[in-house]
Design an enzyme around this catalytic site. Sequence first.
Site, short mmCIF file in Angstrom:
data_model
loop_
_atom_site.label_atom_id
_atom_site.label_comp_id
_atom_site.label_asym_id
_atom_site.label_seq_id
_atom_site.Cartn_x
_atom_site.Cartn_y
_atom_site.Cartn_z
CE LYS A 91 43.79 -10.95 -24.01
NZ LYS A 91 43.52 -9.76 -23.18
CB SER A 166 47.10 -8.49 -21.84
OG SER A 166 45.67 -8.54 -21.87
CB SER A 190 44.00 -5.81 -22.01
OG SER A 190 44.89 -5.79 -20.93
#
Length: 497
Positions: A91, A166, A190
């Site tokens: 990420k 997210s 997330s």
Amino acid sequence: MTNKYLVEGSENELTTKTAAELAGLIHSREVTSREVTQAHLDRIAAVDGDIHAFLHVGQEEALNAADDVDKRLDAGEAPASALAGVPLALKDVFTTTDAPTTAASKMLEGYMSPYDATVTRKIREAGIPILGKTNMDEFAMGSSTENSAYGPTHNPWDLERTAGGSGGGSSAALAAGQAPLAIGTDTGGSIRQPAALTNTVGVKPTYGTVSRYGLIACASSLDQGGPTARTVLDTALLHEVIAGHDGFDATSVNRPVAPVVQAAREGANGDLKGMKVGVVKQFDRDGYQPGVLEAFHASVEQMRSQGAEIVEVDCPHFDDALGAYYLILPCEVSSNLARFDGMRYGLRAGDDGTRSADEVMAYTRAQGFGPEVKRRIILGTYALSVGYYDAYYLQAQRVRTLIAQDFAKAYEQVDILVSPTTPTTAFKLGEKVTDPLEMYNFDLCTLPLNLAGLAGMSLPSGLASDTGLPVGLQLMAPAFQDDRLYRVGAAFEAGRK
């Protein structure tokens, strides 16, 4: 509905194997890490135009790391870890010295960090090639990746729908066969929420057990990095790599890493006898999508058939979690994002000699931050202002304590709690973007865990009968009992086969 990107696979079967299977092939020298890494790079090149899971792909760096693993194995060295040679998607909120770290924001476009995050370092030391950095909501604020400054990620199950947020990029990469492993972060769901929407496994470890050093902060008391993969065992193997005490992180807990891999292997026999499973009353009621509740009830019955004792648990203050979360989080955001001022690093806009330093700072922040980030900064600054601090922020912290007490009382009755991971299956891109409150409600089931700092997992529990899209089952375990997630999760996974 089927996921054509994974069900039909690709020309190379290496992209559909589990990480554990790939590690076995690499370590036995049946295939090389370069072959596995190249297969996934080819897969990214073939499908990421549709998915947009990646913000940056580091082909040269990934292949160099793979070659180093192959060289060491060919020389007779033992693998650096159980996952050595198996590539991973990271990420884009963890710093990396060899790739940009943007947090999906124009504020950090092209930013090159002078140091690796501890999670990044541990991945490298484990011999895991990093394929690239994945898309996300800007500064991890959002539930759909629609807040990314670089465009949303599309769900491989239906390209018109969100892959969650997210960390939608990491989960979408797994679901599309672009990576066998991925790393995410979880502030209010997330990791778990995108996992639920993409039919993958995602774990939010106990707060403090995975280092936040080098993780660009959203809300420091809530953020937690964690592993994602397509199976419970793969997730456990990655969890073991990234967890552990870190002296560079003041919130890091100095205690042994929970035996997550052992627990996953033990749970694979499918036996849940002696396990007391609590169904959270507040997360099992009307208002959720019927297909989600149907799949959840079927999952509970499956656990009962595997020997678990099912107990209804009342956690009354969970009803106040959403309000408390969306006060605490913006307050921490307001503080953390004050560092992005156009002076030290990142975007610097409007510095043409006609503006003062204060004006350059204001202009930079206006240009660099997206609408949702600005909304949360304003809300947090207001809640922390004189006259409102006690009424809002301190009151939210009191509610946070009550939620933690609800969890503690629940664990006096049961070993683990379960709920749907999300109230609905994946929604269409654009469907909620104009209604922030509707978007915030999507994290209803996941955020209480972050407020209490406990451990949680989302794992596949079938497809909703009304939409044909994936549904996630959420497991919630006491602090530092992360291995319990894997024991129960692996058993549930085995029972579904």
